[in-house]
Design a protein around this motif. Structure first.
Motif: not given
Length: 344
Positions: A94-106, A141-146, A159-161, A165-167
């Motif tokens: 919801t926050m990133l307005r993208n259904p791919l923005a899931s912790p599994d994916i990013i 990892v979340a802090a690094l991505i953010y 953030l998603i991209l 890449g980190v994943q």
């Protein structure tokens, strides 16, 4: 004949609220049913009366161990982990307005997984130490991505991209560790990576409950601001939302939910990815999505665990079943986004 716009708006609001309440109640009943079923079914099927006596503290030969030691922690962990994944996944999407923005994916779940595998295969640790490492790594990892996505101005797409890449990098680390490890250590790591409710102890449930209750409440209280963030950065600022602070609180809350849930059961595939979109379809556009998403997450985990235990000759970890359910939806979503030029 004059149409009263105020009455129309009020009627629409009541209809949406009634739909939300109805869907949430039905999901709650279904979740409760799955919880009861998880306590009743096993190698020995016990009656509701016996299960209730065990839960109330009565000692019954065979049933006390099966229900109190094995089934109850399994059911509670499935309930809480599913709720954590569902709420966190919906928050990111919801926050990133993208259904791919899931912790599994990013990459957030992969951070916890890489740390756990390193502890199991290299440091020869287990239990609490692995869980602590998984939590710390997921948050790091979340802090690094953010932080990387904050360069210039915040962008959900960036953030998603970066997360993807980190994943990929972390998955490569996991593969390297598995290839270099002793063949006797690999099965333990693979079981953890598959996402499993096996062997969860009742002593780990209280902390998980506190985390889910506390950070789930934070996300619920920020639900209105979360919906405004969905309108875009400029609209949110115009409506008076402190976007940076709100986004930081939401991300921290969601990351803690994911990290602690992953530490208990491993990365249960696609639950965070599926729960939000399913809940959104059920409650409708514009309705609060946090609680329904959490209930959907619990239903997915509990239902998949029952399927994995009893639907096949071989028992499968819950993450295998949820992966089978989630992979086709991911492919469908990617095809749909490709056809619509990137919009889901």
């Amino acid at each position: 004949m004059t149409i009263n716009n105020s009455d129309t708006i009020t009627a629409g609001y009541r209809q949406r609220k009634l739909r939300w309440v109805s869907v949430t109640v039905i999901l709650g009943i279904l979740t409760f049913t799955l919880c009861v079923t998880a306590l009743l079914l096993g190698n020995t099927i016990y009656s509701p009366e016996i299960v209730l006596k065990v839960l109330l503290g009565e000692q019954i030969q065979g049933a006390t161990f099966a229900v109190g030691t094995l089934r109850l922690p399994r059911m509670l962990s499935g309930l809480l982990v599913g709720m954590a994944f569902g709420i966190a996944g919906s928050t990111f999407q919801t926050m990133l307005r993208n259904p791919l923005a899931s912790p599994d994916i990013i990459g957030i779940s992969s951070g916890s997984s890489a740390a756990a595998v390193f502890c199991i295969l290299v440091l020869k640790l287990s239990g609490t130490f692995v869980s602590i490492a998984a939590v710390i790594a997921g948050i790091t990892v979340a802090a690094l991505i953010y932080a990387l996505s904050r360069g210039g101005s915040f962008s959900g797409g960036k953030l998603i991209l970066i997360g993807i890449g980190v994943q990929a990098m972390l998955n490569a680390v996991i593969s390297y560790l598995l290839l270099r490890a002793s063949q006797y250590d690999v099965p333990g790591a693979l079981i953890w990576l598959s996402g499993s409710l096996n062997g969860v102890r009742l002593s780990r449930i209280p902390l998980l409950f506190i985390v889910v209750a506390a950070f789930g409440l934070v996300i619920f209280l920020l639900g209105r601001h979360l919906k405004i963030l969905e309108l875009g950065e400029q609209s949110a600022v115009t409506l008076g939302v402190r976007t940076d602070l709100t986004r930081l609180l939401l991300i921290l809350s969601a990351v803690f939910l994911i990290a602690f849930a992953t530490a208990v059961t491993g990365p249960v595939s696609f639950v965070a990815f599926l729960a939000g979109p399913i809940a959104a379809r059920l409650v409708g556009i514009g309705a609060p999505n946090e609680l329904p998403s959490g209930l959907i997450g619990s239903i997915l985990v509990l239902g998949a665990d029952l399927i994995g235990q009893f639907a096949f000759d071989t028992r499968f970890p819950v993450g295998i079943i949820t992966g089978i359910l989630g992979a086709p939806y991911l492919l469908y979503l990617l095809i749909r986004m490709n056809r619509t030029g990137g919009s889901a």
